[in-house]
Design a protein around this motif. Structure first.
Motif, PDB file in Angstrom:
ATOM      1  N   MET A   1       1.035  -1.190   0.078  1.00  0.00           N
ATOM      2  CA  MET A   1       0.288   0.254   0.336  1.00  0.00           C
ATOM      3  C   MET A   1       1.168   1.056  -0.042  1.00  0.00           C
ATOM      4  SD  MET A   1      -2.929   0.827   2.886  1.00  0.00           S
ATOM      5  CE  MET A   1      -3.672  -0.377   3.331  1.00  0.00           C
ATOM      6  N   GLY A   2       1.213   2.117  -1.272  1.00  0.00           N
ATOM      7  CA  GLY A   2       1.758   3.072  -0.920  1.00  0.00           C
ATOM      8  C   GLY A   2       0.859   4.305  -2.048  1.00  0.00           C
ATOM      9  N   GLU A   3       1.638   5.517  -2.193  1.00  0.00           N
ATOM     10  CA  GLU A   3       1.522   6.939  -2.632  1.00  0.00           C
ATOM     11  C   GLU A   3       2.224   7.236  -3.328  1.00  0.00           C
ATOM     12  OE1 GLU A   3      -1.374   7.677  -3.458  1.00  0.00           O
ATOM     13  OE2 GLU A   3      -3.317   7.093  -1.886  1.00  0.00           O
ATOM     14  N   ARG A   4       2.300   7.848  -4.433  1.00  0.00           N
ATOM     15  CA  ARG A   4       3.880   9.230  -4.236  1.00  0.00           C
ATOM     16  C   ARG A   4       3.226  10.584  -4.845  1.00  0.00           C
ATOM     17  NH1 ARG A   4       8.769   7.038  -5.675  1.00  0.00           N
ATOM     18  NH2 ARG A   4       8.465   5.432  -5.325  1.00  0.00           N
ATOM     19  N   LEU A   5       3.907  11.426  -4.683  1.00  0.00           N
ATOM     20  CA  LEU A   5       3.467  12.657  -4.861  1.00  0.00           C
ATOM     21  C   LEU A   5       5.113  13.344  -5.594  1.00  0.00           C
ATOM     22  CD1 LEU A   5       1.132  13.777  -2.021  1.00  0.00           C
ATOM     23  CD2 LEU A   5       0.657  13.830  -3.660  1.00  0.00           C
ATOM     24  N   THR A   6       4.708  14.333  -6.671  1.00  0.00           N
ATOM     25  CA  THR A   6       6.515  14.910  -6.643  1.00  0.00           C
ATOM     26  C   THR A   6       6.569  16.228  -6.765  1.00  0.00           C
ATOM     27  OG1 THR A   6       6.607  12.690  -7.927  1.00  0.00           O
ATOM     28  CG2 THR A   6       8.508  14.346  -8.670  1.00  0.00           C
ATOM     29  N   VAL A   7       7.213  16.885  -5.881  1.00  0.00           N
ATOM     30  CA  VAL A   7       6.959  18.163  -6.135  1.00  0.00           C
ATOM     31  C   VAL A   7       7.909  19.058  -7.219  1.00  0.00           C
ATOM     32  CG1 VAL A   7       8.123  19.973  -4.834  1.00  0.00           C
ATOM     33  CG2 VAL A   7       7.336  18.105  -3.466  1.00  0.00           C
ATOM     34  N   HIS A   8       7.513  19.295  -8.335  1.00  0.00           N
ATOM     35  CA  HIS A   8       8.405  20.237  -9.460  1.00  0.00           C
ATOM     36  C   HIS A   8       8.641  21.674  -8.688  1.00  0.00           C
ATOM     37  CE1 HIS A   8       5.957  16.966 -10.483  1.00  0.00           C
ATOM     38  NE2 HIS A   8       6.781  17.070 -11.938  1.00  0.00           N
ATOM     39  N   ARG A   9       9.779  21.779 -10.016  1.00  0.00           N
ATOM     40  CA  ARG A   9      10.164  23.519 -10.216  1.00  0.00           C
ATOM     41  C   ARG A   9      10.104  23.273 -11.058  1.00  0.00           C
ATOM     42  NH1 ARG A   9      15.400  24.874  -8.074  1.00  0.00           N
ATOM     43  NH2 ARG A   9      14.384  24.485  -6.082  1.00  0.00           N
ATOM     44  N   GLY A  10       9.515  24.305 -12.137  1.00  0.00           N
ATOM     45  CA  GLY A  10       9.327  24.236 -13.238  1.00  0.00           C
ATOM     46  C   GLY A  10       8.309  23.235 -13.005  1.00  0.00           C
ATOM     47  N   ASN A  11       8.392  22.380 -14.723  1.00  0.00           N
ATOM     48  CA  ASN A  11       8.316  21.653 -15.451  1.00  0.00           C
ATOM     49  C   ASN A  11       9.140  20.593 -15.107  1.00  0.00           C
ATOM     50  OD1 ASN A  11       5.904  22.450 -16.759  1.00  0.00           O
ATOM     51  ND2 ASN A  11       6.802  23.037 -18.126  1.00  0.00           N
ATOM     52  N   ALA A  12      10.271  20.647 -13.778  1.00  0.00           N
ATOM     53  CA  ALA A  12      11.459  19.691 -13.403  1.00  0.00           C
ATOM     54  C   ALA A  12      10.566  18.948 -12.432  1.00  0.00           C
ATOM     55  CB  ALA A  12      12.730  20.486 -13.060  1.00  0.00           C
ATOM     56  N   PRO A  13      11.119  17.840 -12.335  1.00  0.00           N
ATOM     57  CA  PRO A  13      10.180  17.351 -10.802  1.00  0.00           C
ATOM     58  C   PRO A  13      11.907  17.692 -10.080  1.00  0.00           C
ATOM     59  CG  PRO A  13      10.815  15.706 -12.774  1.00  0.00           C
ATOM     60  CD  PRO A  13      11.413  16.256 -13.436  1.00  0.00           C
ATOM     61  N   ILE A  14      11.422  17.864  -8.690  1.00  0.00           N
ATOM     62  CA  ILE A  14      12.334  18.175  -7.690  1.00  0.00           C
ATOM     63  C   ILE A  14      12.809  17.370  -6.348  1.00  0.00           C
ATOM     64  CG2 ILE A  14      13.189  19.877  -6.260  1.00  0.00           C
ATOM     65  CD1 ILE A  14      13.194  21.463  -8.510  1.00  0.00           C
ATOM     66  N   TYR A  15      12.317  16.130  -6.529  1.00  0.00           N
ATOM     67  CA  TYR A  15      11.875  15.219  -5.268  1.00  0.00           C
ATOM     68  C   TYR A  15      10.559  14.573  -5.118  1.00  0.00           C
ATOM     69  CZ  TYR A  15       9.935  18.535  -1.666  1.00  0.00           C
ATOM     70  OH  TYR A  15       9.610  19.732  -0.899  1.00  0.00           O
ATOM     71  N   ASP A  16      10.241  13.631  -4.602  1.00  0.00           N
ATOM     72  CA  ASP A  16       9.297  12.523  -4.498  1.00  0.00           C
ATOM     73  C   ASP A  16       9.001  12.442  -3.088  1.00  0.00           C
ATOM     74  OD1 ASP A  16       9.007  12.730  -7.580  1.00  0.00           O
ATOM     75  OD2 ASP A  16       9.602  10.056  -6.800  1.00  0.00           O
ATOM     76  N   ILE A  17       7.307  12.571  -2.719  1.00  0.00           N
ATOM     77  CA  ILE A  17       7.165  11.952  -1.499  1.00  0.00           C
ATOM     78  C   ILE A  17       6.400  10.540  -1.098  1.00  0.00           C
ATOM     79  CG2 ILE A  17       5.160  13.259   0.832  1.00  0.00           C
ATOM     80  CD1 ILE A  17       5.855  15.944  -0.643  1.00  0.00           C
ATOM     81  N   VAL A  18       7.459   9.982  -1.214  1.00  0.00           N
ATOM     82  CA  VAL A  18       6.792   8.634  -0.879  1.00  0.00           C
ATOM     83  C   VAL A  18       5.885   8.472   0.395  1.00  0.00           C
ATOM     84  CG1 VAL A  18       7.421   5.961  -1.449  1.00  0.00           C
ATOM     85  CG2 VAL A  18       8.543   8.190  -2.137  1.00  0.00           C
ATOM     86  N   LEU A  19       4.789   8.182   0.205  1.00  0.00           N
ATOM     87  CA  LEU A  19       3.819   7.710   1.482  1.00  0.00           C
ATOM     88  C   LEU A  19       3.761   6.022   1.706  1.00  0.00           C
ATOM     89  CD1 LEU A  19       1.036  10.054   0.986  1.00  0.00           C
ATOM     90  CD2 LEU A  19       2.861  10.594   2.612  1.00  0.00           C
ATOM     91  N   SER A  20       3.705   5.332   2.659  1.00  0.00           N
ATOM     92  CA  SER A  20       4.442   4.152   2.502  1.00  0.00           C
ATOM     93  C   SER A  20       3.157   3.729   4.374  1.00  0.00           C
ATOM     94  CB  SER A  20       5.142   3.289   2.925  1.00  0.00           C
ATOM     95  OG  SER A  20       4.924   2.122   2.337  1.00  0.00           O
ATOM     96  N   GLY A  21       3.065   2.418   3.875  1.00  0.00           N
ATOM     97  CA  GLY A  21       2.861   2.104   5.155  1.00  0.00           C
ATOM     98  C   GLY A  21       3.886   1.245   6.324  1.00  0.00           C
ATOM     99  N   SER A  22       4.818   1.375   6.239  1.00  0.00           N
ATOM    100  CA  SER A  22       6.167   0.571   6.294  1.00  0.00           C
ATOM    101  C   SER A  22       7.710   0.915   5.850  1.00  0.00           C
ATOM    102  CB  SER A  22       6.451  -0.854   5.476  1.00  0.00           C
ATOM    103  OG  SER A  22       6.773  -0.591   4.820  1.00  0.00           O
TER     104      SER A  22
END
Ligand code: GLY
Length: 362
Positions: free
Chosen positions: A1-22
């Motif tokens: 079980m998990g999710e991922r959000l990506t933070v961008h600057r302009g169109n460039a991905p800067i870092y991922d926020i990974v959400l998980s149950g472990s």
């Protein structure tokens, strides 16, 4: 079980926020950042070290060259330049260079302090956030605000420095003391109030499951809050405008926290600030009295106080006037047009704030 959000600057991905149950995906996510052969220092506090350090260090040691640990006593009192200096010494002693990494394992104090050391050591090294409190999972680990307290001033010294990864294991919430969970709910309710009425209603309708810290509901809640924070910090990473909306409830809330000598939890003071700001929004003819009554009904459901005793409006206003949220001598106050729709207002007067405070002072 998990999710991922990506933070961008302009169109460039800067870092991922990974959400998980472990923590199962941590090694894989970290390996993707290319740490082979690099040194990595896990920065944590005495409380979190006992709970999660062995697991996290065990997982990370296979993705890099060496893992060292820097553990400092838990508590806001340690969030200062002395602790940062001890951390610099640790890094120098272990010959960390610019390509080596820091990892913040813990709540907001650990994340802010480790992030500040990462921003400044050798003019900046990379770091990863592994937030373990609700407040850090929905707020402080995202958006690159780092810093420490200086004398009596909270977060007075700091820098913007983005993490390379935020890895959140929501099951760490199971070991979080009840009042800390409640404090995190202050920021979460704020997210609904500033941006998303449906989310605010969802927080009302799912109270029982949220309070049991059920893994699925926590994942959904943290994803929704992080998504709001992601959008805001992406649009305005250095708080030139829109990011100030995240300060809803903080101008007076933070001033209350200061006047109470930091004896009340941050999220609880924010809750009081939300109520006072909502009251001003009612006086301006924006919100209805029924909407503020609804908010006043919700906060205690999550263990948050509605009032504070022993401090006066004048001292709170004096503290608010010294805050970082000032802009050329004017307070950048956040009001609600309606639930889910906040805006920045530069015209809120001291009298209006005094009036708003009457809603929470006893
Ligand atoms: N906690 C407010 C912000 O990150 O801007």
């Amino acid at each position: 079980m998990g999710e991922r959000l990506t933070v961008h600057r302009g169109n460039a991905p800067i870092y991922d926020i990974v959400l998980s149950g472990s923590f199962d995906g941590l090694a894989h996510e970290t390996a993707k950042l290319g740490l082979e052969g690099r040194k990595l220092c896990i920065v944590t506090d005495t409380t979190v070290a006992q709970l999660y350090l062995d697991t996290v260090a065990g997982l990370l040691k296979d993705c890099c060259g060496t893992v060292t640990t820097f553990i400092f006593p838990a508590g806001e009192a340690q969030k200062n330049l002395d602790t940062v200096r001890d951390l610099y010494r640790h890094l120098i002693l272990h010959r960390f260079d610019r390509k080596d990494w820091l990892v913040a394992l813990g709540g907001g104090v650990v994340g802010d302090l480790c992030g500040y050391a990462a921003a400044t050591y050798l003019r900046g090294v990379s770091f990863i956030q592994i937030p373990t409190t609700l407040l850090s999972q929905v707020d402080s680990s995202i958006g690159g605000k780092t810093g420490v307290d200086f004398d009596a001033y909270k977060n007075m010294v700091g820098a913007f420095h983005m993490p390379k990864l935020v890895y959140t294991n929501v099951t760490t919430l199971c070991t979080l003391p009840e009042e800390q969970y409640s404090s995190g709910m202050g920021e979460i309710i704020k997210h609904g109030l500033i941006r998303d009425r449906n989310y605010y209603d969802w927080l009302k309708n799912n109270r029982t499951r949220i309070l049991t810290r059920d893994e699925g509901i926590c994942l959904e809640m943290i994803r929704r809050s992080d998504e709001i924070k992601r959008q805001v910090v992406e649009n305005d990473p250095t708080e030139q405008g829109e990011r100030a909306l995240l300060n809803f409830g903080h101008t007076l809330g933070h001033a209350i926290e200061k006047c109470m000598g930091f004896s009340m939890l941050h999220g609880h003071c924010v809750g009081l600030g939300l109520l006072a700001a909502a009251d001003i929004s009612v006086s301006r003819g924006l919100l209805t009295k029924a909407e503020t009554a609804d908010l006043a009904g919700l906060l205690p459901e999550y263990g948050m106080p509605l009032t504070v005793e022993g401090i006066q409006a004048d001292e709170i206003l004096a503290a608010a006037g010294n805050d970082k949220k000032m802009d050329g001598g004017q307070i950048r106050f956040i009001l609600l047009r309606s639930i889910g729709d906040a805006y920045i207002d530069m015209s809120v007067t001291m009298d209006e704030m005094r009036q708003g405070l009457q809603a929470v002072l006893r």
